[in-house]
Scaffold this motif. Structure first.
Motif, PDB file in Angstrom:
ATOM      1  N   GLY A 320    -108.986  -6.500  57.033  1.00 15.82           N
ATOM      2  CA  GLY A 320    -108.831  -6.926  55.648  1.00 15.82           C
ATOM      3  C   GLY A 320    -109.718  -6.051  54.782  1.00 15.82           C
ATOM      4  N   SER A 321    -110.234  -6.593  53.693  1.00 20.77           N
ATOM      5  CA  SER A 321    -111.116  -5.827  52.812  1.00 20.77           C
ATOM      6  C   SER A 321    -112.561  -5.964  53.271  1.00 20.77           C
ATOM      7  N   PRO A 322    -113.382  -4.925  53.049  1.00 21.66           N
ATOM      8  CA  PRO A 322    -114.788  -5.018  53.456  1.00 21.66           C
ATOM      9  C   PRO A 322    -115.505  -6.107  52.677  1.00 21.66           C
ATOM     10  N   GLY A 323    -116.352  -6.843  53.356  1.00 24.74           N
ATOM     11  CA  GLY A 323    -117.093  -7.923  52.692  1.00 24.74           C
ATOM     12  C   GLY A 323    -117.657  -8.890  53.702  1.00 24.74           C
ATOM     13  N   ILE A 324    -118.260  -9.946  53.183  1.00 20.46           N
ATOM     14  CA  ILE A 324    -118.937 -10.924  54.038  1.00 20.46           C
ATOM     15  C   ILE A 324    -117.968 -11.571  55.014  1.00 20.46           C
ATOM     16  N   GLY A 325    -116.757 -11.839  54.571  1.00 19.88           N
ATOM     17  CA  GLY A 325    -115.787 -12.521  55.420  1.00 19.88           C
ATOM     18  C   GLY A 325    -115.374 -11.736  56.645  1.00 19.88           C
ATOM     19  N   THR A 326    -115.498 -10.413  56.594  1.00 18.94           N
ATOM     20  CA  THR A 326    -115.066  -9.582  57.723  1.00 18.94           C
ATOM     21  C   THR A 326    -116.221  -9.189  58.640  1.00 18.94           C
ATOM     22  N   ARG A 327    -117.437  -9.519  58.280  1.00 19.83           N
ATOM     23  CA  ARG A 327    -118.610  -9.028  58.999  1.00 19.83           C
ATOM     24  C   ARG A 327    -118.634  -9.454  60.462  1.00 19.83           C
ATOM     25  N   SER A 328    -118.245 -10.677  60.765  1.00 16.92           N
ATOM     26  CA  SER A 328    -118.352 -11.163  62.141  1.00 16.92           C
ATOM     27  C   SER A 328    -117.499 -10.354  63.094  1.00 16.92           C
ATOM     28  N   LEU A 329    -116.320  -9.908  62.646  1.00 17.19           N
ATOM     29  CA  LEU A 329    -115.475  -9.068  63.488  1.00 17.19           C
ATOM     30  C   LEU A 329    -115.832  -7.596  63.341  1.00 17.19           C
ATOM     31  N   ALA A 330    -116.205  -7.181  62.144  1.00 10.40           N
ATOM     32  CA  ALA A 330    -116.544  -5.774  61.908  1.00 10.40           C
ATOM     33  C   ALA A 330    -117.706  -5.328  62.782  1.00 10.40           C
ATOM     34  N   ARG A 331    -118.663  -6.210  63.001  1.00  9.04           N
ATOM     35  CA  ARG A 331    -119.835  -5.816  63.791  1.00  9.04           C
ATOM     36  C   ARG A 331    -119.480  -5.542  65.246  1.00  9.04           C
ATOM     37  N   LYS A 332    -118.271  -5.958  65.670  1.00 12.58           N
ATOM     38  CA  LYS A 332    -117.838  -5.691  67.045  1.00 12.58           C
ATOM     39  C   LYS A 332    -117.034  -4.394  67.165  1.00 12.58           C
ATOM     40  N   ILE A 333    -116.759  -3.771  66.032  1.00 11.41           N
ATOM     41  CA  ILE A 333    -115.991  -2.533  66.044  1.00 11.41           C
ATOM     42  C   ILE A 333    -116.927  -1.334  66.214  1.00 11.41           C
ATOM     43  N   PHE A 334    -116.570  -0.438  67.145  1.00 11.82           N
ATOM     44  CA  PHE A 334    -117.208   0.872  67.231  1.00 11.82           C
ATOM     45  C   PHE A 334    -116.207   1.873  66.651  1.00 11.82           C
ATOM     46  N   LEU A 335    -116.454   2.305  65.424  1.00 13.66           N
ATOM     47  CA  LEU A 335    -115.532   3.206  64.746  1.00 13.66           C
ATOM     48  C   LEU A 335    -115.587   4.593  65.382  1.00 13.66           C
ATOM     49  N   GLY A 336    -114.435   5.081  65.836  1.00 12.62           N
ATOM     50  CA  GLY A 336    -114.398   6.351  66.541  1.00 12.62           C
ATOM     51  C   GLY A 336    -114.682   7.543  65.636  1.00 12.62           C
ATOM     52  N   ILE A 337    -115.603   8.411  66.074  1.00 10.58           N
ATOM     53  CA  ILE A 337    -115.910   9.661  65.376  1.00 10.58           C
ATOM     54  C   ILE A 337    -115.809  10.797  66.389  1.00 10.58           C
ATOM     55  N   ASN A 338    -114.997  11.788  66.083  1.00  9.97           N
ATOM     56  CA  ASN A 338    -114.825  12.908  67.009  1.00  9.97           C
ATOM     57  C   ASN A 338    -115.909  13.957  66.809  1.00  9.97           C
ATOM     58  N   PHE A 339    -116.469  14.425  67.930  1.00 10.17           N
ATOM     59  CA  PHE A 339    -117.401  15.557  67.909  1.00 10.17           C
ATOM     60  C   PHE A 339    -116.707  16.819  68.417  1.00 10.17           C
ATOM     61  N   TYR A 340    -115.400  16.758  68.598  1.00  7.38           N
ATOM     62  CA  TYR A 340    -114.618  17.917  68.988  1.00  7.38           C
ATOM     63  C   TYR A 340    -113.767  18.335  67.793  1.00  7.38           C
ATOM     64  N   GLY A 341    -113.125  19.481  67.925  1.00  9.37           N
ATOM     65  CA  GLY A 341    -112.224  19.931  66.875  1.00  9.37           C
ATOM     66  C   GLY A 341    -110.907  20.385  67.462  1.00  9.37           C
ATOM     67  N   ASN A 342    -110.095  21.029  66.641  1.00  5.87           N
ATOM     68  CA  ASN A 342    -108.810  21.551  67.091  1.00  5.87           C
ATOM     69  C   ASN A 342    -108.589  22.961  66.558  1.00  5.87           C
ATOM     70  N   ASP A 343    -108.098  23.814  67.437  1.00  2.00           N
ATOM     71  CA  ASP A 343    -107.664  25.151  67.056  1.00  2.00           C
ATOM     72  C   ASP A 343    -106.142  25.158  67.168  1.00  2.00           C
ATOM     73  N   PHE A 344    -105.482  24.981  66.036  1.00  2.00           N
ATOM     74  CA  PHE A 344    -104.020  24.907  66.028  1.00  2.00           C
ATOM     75  C   PHE A 344    -103.411  26.298  65.840  1.00  2.00           C
ATOM     76  N   VAL A 345    -102.487  26.658  66.723  1.00  2.00           N
ATOM     77  CA  VAL A 345    -101.666  27.846  66.528  1.00  2.00           C
ATOM     78  C   VAL A 345    -100.493  27.387  65.670  1.00  2.00           C
ATOM     79  N   LEU A 346    -100.436  27.852  64.449  1.00  2.00           N
ATOM     80  CA  LEU A 346     -99.498  27.273  63.481  1.00  2.00           C
ATOM     81  C   LEU A 346     -98.041  27.410  63.890  1.00  2.00           C
ATOM     82  N   SER A 347     -97.740  28.389  64.703  1.00  3.54           N
ATOM     83  CA  SER A 347     -96.338  28.582  65.090  1.00  3.54           C
ATOM     84  C   SER A 347     -95.967  27.895  66.406  1.00  3.54           C
TER      85      SER A 347
END
Length: 430
Positions: A320-347
């Motif tokens: 839902g929207s960020p705020g007090i009502g979402t905190r109890s579930l939000a605190r259980k989320i580990f938001l994924g952050i990539n430390f890798y990248g991509n080298d795309f061959v455009l063709s």
């Protein structure tokens, strides 16, 4: 004060003149004293107190800001107008205080055997993490039974080093067993749970990270309402079983279950999507959800790895929207952050790159980095020796910093995939 004097009663003709003059002087003195008192009060309340308050505020919060500003921020490196030479020069320079945490929410770090640098970084920046997940185990079908493979990956010496810190060790287990048999047969479900619990006890783990949703999607399990419900019940059963056992390292703490989930594909949830109802249903049995908010683009649709607006949209779909009502579930989320990248061959495709490969590309091609505001990511183009055009997307200090701020806004933790693929100075932001 003039009006008050005008309202004074006039002296009667019979009163002595000196008394009238004396009373007049007393009134004037009284009024003058009142004036001075009011002026003093005015000065104290409207000048002195606000001035002192501002000084105290500045002293307090400038000190706090200095403490909260990372080494990279203080050095002016967290910015959009970065160039390749700066990255090559600065990426290995980290703060001498490697133990200080700036990101105070939970941080889950994945470590893979195929990027051995991650093992060293896990030790070096141990205090930056709350959870460490070595990618070691697979639970597979073996004839009519099950087998848990992966203990040969476990490094006892490395684990001993990690346990000098406070981070929990929860190895990842990928559930590869034939799902229909596993979910329909109580004997196999019990066996799977027993194998996991036994491994946690013998290896003194603090729990596990379980990945099964993608496997169940591939097998079509989640499109069958009955099997989908059985799948959720199995996760609950495993979580409750882990919670019934105390950690060997800390007898006051039960074993934990972190469950890997993918981002919903649209506002119109499909059966294979992990949605808010699933999140709510599993919240008591699961200690955390590792949300894979990366791999937005691929070889067939080159582009940013994890657009910031998409990340926010994904969180909104789940919470839902960020705020007090979402905190109890939000605190259980580990938001994924990539430390890798991509080298795309455009063709014709392309693929993932690590920090070391990224630095090699910068060194070789000396590209002009561009900032893509809508996605909040840096990228550059280059042409290889065959004149084939490439587009390279890789995290930068500012892109990671912005995602940390997004996670703070929602009150979530973060999950890094994976630390061996990143640049050293990324860890100064944590």
């Amino acid at each position: 004060m003039a009006k008050r004097r005008d309202r004074r009663v006039a002296p009667s003709p019979g009163r002595p003149k000196n008394r009238v003059e004396s009373a007049a002087r007393l009134d004037q003195f009284s009024d003058s004293a009142s004036d001075r008192k009011l002026i003093t009060i005015f000065v104290i309340f409207f000048i002195v107190i606000p001035t002192v308050s501002v000084l105290l505020y500045c002293t307090k919060y400038s000190t706090r800001a200095n403490r909260s500003a990372t080494h990279m921020h203080q050095r002016g490196l967290v910015k959009t107008d970065v160039n390749y030479q700066e990255i090559l020069t600065e990426n290995s320079k980290v703060s001498e205080n490697a133990s200080h945490r700036y990101y105070t929410y939970p941080v889950l770090a994945y470590i893979t055997p195929w990027n051995s640098k991650g093992y060293e970084l896990a030790k070096m920046f141990n205090s930056k993490f709350t959870h460490l997940s070595p990618v070691w185990y697979d639970l597979k079908s073996q004839g009519t039974s099950l087998i848990l493979e992966g203990r040969h990956n476990a490094d006892a010496g490395w684990l001993l080093e990690l346990r000098k810190g406070d981070a929990l060790v929860l190895p990842r287990v990928v559930l590869e067993a034939f799902p229909k048999e596993l979910l329909r047969k109580k004997k196999l479900r019990d066996k799977a749970i027993d194998l996991i619990l036994t491994e946690c006890k013998e290896m003194e783990y603090d729990g596990i990270v379980l990945e099964s949703w993608s496997t169940w999607t591939a097998y079509g399990i989640l499109h069958d309402p009955e099997l989908r419900n059985m799948a959720l019940e199995f996760i609950k059963q495993l979580g409750n079983a882990l919670h019934s056992v105390n950690s060997v390292r800390n007898r006051k703490q039960h074993l934990q279950l972190v469950y890997v989930i993918g981002p919903p594909h649209s506002e119109k949830f499909q059966p294979h999507d992990f949605g808010p109802v699933d999140l709510q249903s599993l919240s008591d049995a699961v200690d955390g959800f590792s949300l894979m908010t990366y791999d937005f683009s691929g070889p067939h649709n080159p582009g940013p790895n994890a657009p910031l607006k998409w990340i926010s949209f994904t969180l909104q779909l789940l919470l839902g929207s960020p705020g007090i009502g979402t905190r109890s579930l939000a605190r259980k989320i580990f938001l994924g952050i990539n430390f890798y990248g991509n080298d795309f061959v455009l063709s014709e495709g392309g693929g993932a790159i690590t920090g070391r490969e990224y630095l090699n590309l910068l060194q070789k091609h000396k590209p002009a980095l561009q900032w893509e505001k809508n996605s909040g990511e840096h990228f550059f183009f280059f042409s290889d020796e065959n004149q084939v055009k490439h587009a390279v997307f890789y995290p930068s200090l500012i892109s990671i910093s912005m995602r940390l701020e997004e996670a703070k806004l929602w009150g979530t933790g973060i999950a890094i995939w994976e630390i061996g693929q990143g640049l050293d100075y990324f860890f100064d932001l944590l």
